[in-house]
Motif scaffolding. Structure first.
Motif, mmCIF file in Angstrom:
data_model
loop_
_atom_site.group_PDB
_atom_site.id
_atom_site.type_symbol
_atom_site.label_atom_id
_atom_site.label_comp_id
_atom_site.label_asym_id
_atom_site.label_seq_id
_atom_site.Cartn_x
_atom_site.Cartn_y
_atom_site.Cartn_z
ATOM 1 N N PHE A 19 0.876 -1.142 -0.132
ATOM 2 C CA PHE A 19 0.144 -0.077 0.114
ATOM 3 C C PHE A 19 0.786 1.134 0.041
ATOM 4 C CE2 PHE A 19 -3.087 -2.875 2.374
ATOM 5 C CZ PHE A 19 -3.806 -3.097 1.199
ATOM 6 N N LEU A 20 2.128 1.146 0.758
ATOM 7 C CA LEU A 20 2.738 2.211 0.980
ATOM 8 C C LEU A 20 3.317 2.619 -0.463
ATOM 9 C CD1 LEU A 20 4.570 1.877 4.289
ATOM 10 C CD2 LEU A 20 2.810 3.406 3.751
ATOM 11 N N PHE A 21 3.780 1.372 -1.189
ATOM 12 C CA PHE A 21 4.697 1.572 -2.433
ATOM 13 C C PHE A 21 3.514 2.142 -3.368
ATOM 14 C CE2 PHE A 21 5.905 0.023 -6.809
ATOM 15 C CZ PHE A 21 7.115 0.687 -6.656
ATOM 16 N N GLY A 23 1.208 4.337 -2.750
ATOM 17 C CA GLY A 23 0.917 5.660 -2.630
ATOM 18 C C GLY A 23 1.971 6.706 -3.067
ATOM 19 N N ILE A 24 3.149 6.210 -3.371
ATOM 20 C CA ILE A 24 4.292 7.092 -3.731
ATOM 21 C C ILE A 24 3.766 7.897 -5.105
ATOM 22 C CG2 ILE A 24 6.663 7.161 -4.507
ATOM 23 C CD1 ILE A 24 7.148 5.051 -2.321
ATOM 24 N N GLY A 25 4.044 9.199 -5.101
ATOM 25 C CA GLY A 25 4.173 9.759 -6.494
ATOM 26 C C GLY A 25 2.677 10.168 -6.633
ATOM 27 N N LYS A 26 1.592 9.685 -5.929
ATOM 28 C CA LYS A 26 0.111 10.439 -5.969
ATOM 29 C C LYS A 26 0.137 11.574 -5.140
ATOM 30 C CE LYS A 26 -2.214 6.048 -6.934
ATOM 31 N NZ LYS A 26 -2.946 5.086 -6.547
ATOM 32 N N ASP A 27 -0.655 12.358 -5.708
ATOM 33 C CA ASP A 27 -0.753 13.553 -5.015
ATOM 34 C C ASP A 27 -1.822 13.566 -3.977
ATOM 35 O OD1 ASP A 27 -1.030 16.189 -3.908
ATOM 36 O OD2 ASP A 27 -1.372 17.422 -5.999
ATOM 37 N N PRO A 28 -1.872 13.527 -2.758
ATOM 38 C CA PRO A 28 -2.618 13.438 -1.935
ATOM 39 C C PRO A 28 -3.759 14.722 -1.614
ATOM 40 C CG PRO A 28 -0.870 13.705 -0.798
ATOM 41 C CD PRO A 28 -0.415 13.698 -2.199
ATOM 42 N N THR A 29 -3.108 15.906 -1.911
ATOM 43 C CA THR A 29 -3.963 16.985 -1.909
ATOM 44 C C THR A 29 -5.209 17.143 -2.880
ATOM 45 O OG1 THR A 29 -2.619 18.169 -3.331
ATOM 46 C CG2 THR A 29 -2.100 18.449 -0.833
ATOM 47 N N LEU A 31 -8.061 16.109 -3.182
ATOM 48 C CA LEU A 31 -9.256 15.560 -2.761
ATOM 49 C C LEU A 31 -10.348 15.947 -3.378
ATOM 50 C CD1 LEU A 31 -8.989 16.066 1.290
ATOM 51 C CD2 LEU A 31 -9.835 14.396 -0.024
ATOM 52 N N PHE B 292 9.577 7.956 6.746
ATOM 53 C CA PHE B 292 9.060 7.876 5.228
ATOM 54 C C PHE B 292 7.703 8.623 4.921
ATOM 55 C CE2 PHE B 292 5.964 5.428 2.769
ATOM 56 C CZ PHE B 292 6.425 5.585 1.462
ATOM 57 N N GLY B 297 5.447 12.195 1.332
ATOM 58 C CA GLY B 297 4.313 12.880 1.036
ATOM 59 C C GLY B 297 3.159 11.927 0.550
ATOM 60 N N VAL B 298 3.181 10.864 0.856
ATOM 61 C CA VAL B 298 2.045 9.959 0.600
ATOM 62 C C VAL B 298 0.502 10.177 1.278
ATOM 63 C CG1 VAL B 298 3.365 8.003 -0.122
ATOM 64 C CG2 VAL B 298 2.718 8.138 2.123
ATOM 65 N N THR B 300 -1.674 13.615 3.146
ATOM 66 C CA THR B 300 -1.804 15.016 3.560
ATOM 67 C C THR B 300 -1.494 15.356 4.939
ATOM 68 O OG1 THR B 300 -4.021 14.450 3.259
ATOM 69 C CG2 THR B 300 -3.111 15.721 1.873
ATOM 70 N N PRO B 309 8.859 11.609 -5.520
ATOM 71 C CA PRO B 309 8.627 10.220 -5.845
ATOM 72 C C PRO B 309 9.979 9.353 -5.545
ATOM 73 C CG PRO B 309 7.539 11.193 -7.620
ATOM 74 C CD PRO B 309 8.046 12.198 -6.816
ATOM 75 N N LEU B 316 11.321 3.938 0.948
ATOM 76 C CA LEU B 316 10.468 2.700 1.208
ATOM 77 C C LEU B 316 11.439 1.305 0.951
ATOM 78 C CD1 LEU B 316 7.702 1.725 1.906
ATOM 79 C CD2 LEU B 316 7.145 1.539 -0.492
ATOM 80 N N LEU B 374 -4.952 5.424 2.642
ATOM 81 C CA LEU B 374 -3.658 4.895 1.478
ATOM 82 C C LEU B 374 -4.401 3.616 0.962
ATOM 83 C CD1 LEU B 374 -0.272 5.220 2.706
ATOM 84 C CD2 LEU B 374 -1.042 6.084 0.637
ATOM 85 N N TYR B 378 -5.643 2.916 -2.823
ATOM 86 C CA TYR B 378 -5.089 1.709 -3.558
ATOM 87 C C TYR B 378 -6.237 0.755 -4.170
ATOM 88 C CZ TYR B 378 -2.433 -2.333 -4.584
ATOM 89 O OH TYR B 378 -1.933 -3.441 -5.156
ATOM 90 N N LYS B 383 -10.615 8.822 -2.166
ATOM 91 C CA LYS B 383 -9.798 9.391 -1.198
ATOM 92 C C LYS B 383 -10.502 9.939 0.037
ATOM 93 C CE LYS B 383 -5.874 10.608 -3.538
ATOM 94 N NZ LYS B 383 -4.518 10.436 -2.993
#
Lengths: 178, 665
Positions: A19-21, A23-29, A31, B292, B297-298, B300, B309, B316, B374, B378, B383
């Motif tokens: 899951f962490l992997f 999540g990388i590179g996505k923009d969480p803001t 929304l 991490f 930044g994964v 907010t 990234p 990671l 997260l 996935y 979100k």
């Protein structure tokens, strides 16, 4: 057999890692509004022009409309206003205003100076409806379809580019469906 | 010229770390003393070069060397010197360098304070620390080099440090937090070394304990500083937001607290070994996870750090290698032999087991709440962020349960506690706690079930702790003698538990009896908050070193008497063009009065936030008391004397793990 249990932490850790992997590179803001596809939250607020008149969600039904969140104190709203005038006067778009955390006199001063593009203005001095809509800050513009369902949310100033690339396609789709 | 030397120092530190991670380990595995002897010099060298790199970066900040990209991005010539210095860890690259510096510092500390440990053990521990260091040095050098230059176009001035970070709380917060995070690497290294050796015995637990305790104490201070800073600086008056980054620091704290207690059982009674070693691994893994989450930044967060990234993937990977390797080792090497239960169902062992269950549940809960968005993302279910209600409703019962259990556990005995005796023992403390809680409820006016439970748990812990202290200190030679006779680690425990009680009391009272009001005010207006009347007298302007500010003047009255004058500000930082709200607080041991200026509503009127915060200071004071307890506990004599005794015991009887535990407990 017991040793197998000792592998449990490893399995959990690997699962979390996936899951962490991802999540990388996505923009969480980014929304999206949770309200998209849902009806506008219930409200009962005064009209800005006529304190005697109560407005509710029926205002936003029957016709596709833009719900524009604005306030006199918001500098970007001043910039945006000219384009909203253009939309309502020249393109006949129905715009409902949501006067957000503002004062009546200030709002009138604003409209007298710049003109009034709104068909109706909801007066929300405490930001109640704004809160229910999840407004970050003015200006924000929502596309509401004929059933009173939120179709789109735009944060920031509406200009020609935003209108043509974001709002108009959504409006046309909303009109086509109903 | 200097920055290049800094880079060179970093690369040398990396090379030494590579050697450290290989040579002593090989020495330990092949039994060659000559190779093991390299461990200490290599560790010292690694520290020296990391320290040099850090000093060079700090120098670049202090002399405004804007040819260094990191300095240009995070500093400005107008910045006061102390902020220039703290700006060294104000951004991503520098804070990782600080991480690396602390790691090599802890490694050096291990070489200094563990002189009496068996050479094989210490070689392995230092090698494991070296491996972690390799990972972080690679990370700094490859993805986050703080010494990158902006050549040939050197900017005339820097872009300024984020105004949020221009604050005393933020000078101290990251170093303390990192000391805690990185400190758990030592407990981790001990656990890995013990797994490699297959010697998870009481001696291992005793060696790990002080390191864990001191890391935990630093982490406690770090979290408290962060909470305090958020309270007065973010301008909202909240002290905990369940923000992902806050949660990331709470996770290792919770599991670290569990680890401290479980280590106590393993040391004294030789049980829960597999569990303890797992906690040691998990605590460090959670520290890495925290790093991490903050740096990738994964999620907010109010800590709006730039996300990259590449850096995220690298971290990671580092986290993955560490966790997978250690858990695989754990799965194959941890002892499965269940120690025949040498403790009854009401023993202290069982109470500490429950303590662990509760703390680990709390860890899992916070972890799930933090990572759930997260997972949803996935699985493409949208979100979402989990807000305060989830955490407040689920975390509070666990905290209360932990407090209630703690009070009972204090009276319990190792091996076996008589149920009837315990019940009789608890009767008076129970009655006293109920009476005090009722008095507190009446004092604050207004009963709610949660307020009652929270206050009761806090009072209960306090009463039980003092009761036990009273019992233990009774002596034929007088009370004072009895008090003096208690060991420092016992005093550490007393302070730790009193600190917890203070935090519980503060959290409960401020959440249930605090008052927050957002009011529209113009000069001359007044507003009531609780019993306090706040009068807005004036608004003016002033110039700071690197900002201009609008400040309000407020008089605070209680019962018609003026108690203080407050000057909250809205600062406009000229270089970065950013606005900051500076709240002003009339702080007191039993209550804070908090005023912050919000947005300007009209020409004359402002949105003003006024708050009455009872006992809010206890949150941070409690944390300090806890940390003080931790530091006191490691100053205990037995850590200095017993180590050598232990070594002798080892020489005579290498496998007497159970027996040594008996002897020394």
């Amino acid at each position: 057999m017991k040793r197998l249990f000792l592998f449990l932490p490893l399995i959990v850790a690997v699962a979390v890692g996936v899951f962490l992997f991802a999540g990388i590179g996505k923009d969480p803001t980014r929304l999206e509004s949770v309200l998209i596809g849902k009806p506008v939250p219930e409200f009962s607020l005064e009209s800005l022009n006529d304190p005697e008149r109560r407005l509710d969600t029926s205002l936003l039904k029957g016709e596709v409309s833009l719900l524009n969140v604005w306030a006199e104190w918001c500098p970007s709203c001043w910039d945006e206003h000219k384009y909203l005038m253009h939309l309502s006067k020249d393109k006949g778009v129905r715009i409902v205003g949501l006067n957000y955390k503002d004062e009546r006199e200030a709002a009138f001063r604003f409209l007298n100076q710049l003109g009034n593009p709104y068909e109706t203005i909801i007066f929300d001095p405490k930001g109640k409806l704004g809160f229910d809509l999840g407004v970050y800050g003015a200006p924000e513009t929502f596309v509401i379809d004929a059933d009173g369902v939120v179709r789109y949310r735009h944060v920031g100033v509406v200009n020609q580019k935003v209108w043509e690339q974001e709002l108009l396609p959504v409006i046309n789709k909303a009109k086509g469906n109903s | 010229m200097y920055p290049e030397l800094g880079q060179l120092a970093l690369i040398l530190a990396l090379l030494l770390a590579v050697l450290l991670s290989v040579v002593p380990l090989v020495g330990a595995l092949t039994g060659r003393d000559s190779l093991q002897a390299f461990a200490r010099p290599l560790a010292s060298g690694m520290f020296v070069f990391t320290g040099l790199a850090f000093a060079i970066l700090a120098h670049a900040f202090l002399v405004d060397d804007f040819s260094v990209a990191y300095v240009a991005n995070n500093s400005n010539s107008m910045l006061p010197w102390y902020y220039k210095f703290s700006a060294v860890w104000g951004g991503h690259e520098g804070s990782l360098l600080l991480w690396a510096l602390m790691l090599s510092g802890w490694t050096l500390a291990v070489t200094i304070f563990s002189r009496k440990l068996p050479s094989v053990m210490i070689s392995q521990v230092l090698s494991v620390l070296g491996m972690i260091a390799v990972g972080f040095f690679l990370f700094v050098i490859i993805t986050s080099n703080p010494f990158d230059r902006l050549l040939p176009n050197i900017p005339a001035d820097g872009r300024d440090l984020n105004p949020l970070l221009q604050d005393i709380g933020l000078i101290m917060h990251p170093p303390m937090l990192y000391m805690g995070y990185v400190g758990f690497s030592v407990a981790f290294a001990f656990a890995i070394a013990a797994l490699i050796n297959g010697r998870l015995d009481a001696a291992w637990a005793r060696w790990s304990r002080p390191w864990t305790t001191v890391a935990w104490a630093f982490l406690t201070v770090g979290i408290a500083l962060g909470s305090w800073w958020a309270y007065y600086e973010l301008g909202w008056g909240g002290w905990w937001f369940w923000d992902p980054v806050e949660n990331a620091s709470l996770l290792p704290w919770l599991s670290g607290t569990a680890l401290m207690h479980s280590l106590a059982v393993t040391e004294k009674r030789g049980v829960f070994k597999s569990w303890t070693v797992l906690l040691a691994i998990v605590s460090f893994a959670l520290s890495l996870l925290g790093t991490f989450l903050v740096r990738s930044g994964v999620l907010t967060s109010v800590h709006a750090f730039a996300s990259d990234p590449e850096r995220g993937s690298f971290l990671l990977m580092l986290l993955g290698i560490t966790v997978v390797a250690s858990l695989v080792l754990y799965a194959f090497r941890a002892p499965v032999v269940h120690v025949r239960s040498r403790y009854g169902s009401l023993s202290r062992e069982v109470f500490l087991l429950f303590n662990n269950v509760l703390l680990v549940s709390a860890t899992a809960l916070v972890g799930i709440g933090t990572l759930y968005p997260l997972v949803l993302d996935y699985l493409e279910m949208g979100k979402l962020s989990i807000g305060e209600p989830f955490f407040n409703t689920t975390f509070s019962p666990l905290a209360v349960a932990t407090g209630l259990l703690l009070g009972v556990g204090i009276f319990s005995r190792w091996k076996k506690t008589d149920g009837g005796w315990l019940a009789r023992k608890l009767l008076w403390p129970l009655a006293l706690s109920t009476a005090i809680t009722a008095a507190v409820m009446i004092g604050y006016g207004g009963f709610t079930p949660w307020a009652f439970l929270g206050v009761f748990a806090a009072v209960w812990v306090t009463v039980a702790t003092f009761w036990d202290l009273w019992d233990k200190s009774s002596s034929r030679n007088g009370r004072l003698y009895g008090l003096r006779r208690q060991s420092r680690s016992y005093w550490g425990m007393v302070l730790g538990h009193l600190g917890v009680a203070m935090v519980m009391a503060g959290a409960t009272i401020v959440s249930n009896y605090g008052i927050e009001r957002d009011v529209r005010m113009q000069p001359g207006d007044s507003a009531m908050v609780g019993d306090y009347r706040i009068v807005f007298t004036d608004i003016g302007q002033r110039e700071g070193p690197n900002y201009t500010s609008e400040y309000g003047s407020f008089d605070v009255y209680l019962d018609g008497k003026q108690v203080s004058e407050l000057h909250p500000e809205k600062r406009n930082y000229t270089v970065g063009m950013s606005m900051m709200t500076e709240a002003d607080i009339d702080a007191g041991l039993f209550r804070d009065v908090f005023v912050a200026i919000g947005e300007r509503i009209s020409d004359e009127a402002w949105a003003i936030r006024v708050q009455y915060k009872p006992l809010v200071r206890w949150l941070w004071l409690g944390a300090l008391v806890m940390a003080l307890g931790g530091f006191l506990a490691i100053a205990d004599k037995r850590y200095r004397i017993r180590v050598s005794k232990e070594k002798e015991a080892k020489v005579i009887q290498p496998d007497a793990s159970g027996k040594t535990a008996e002897v020394t407990s």
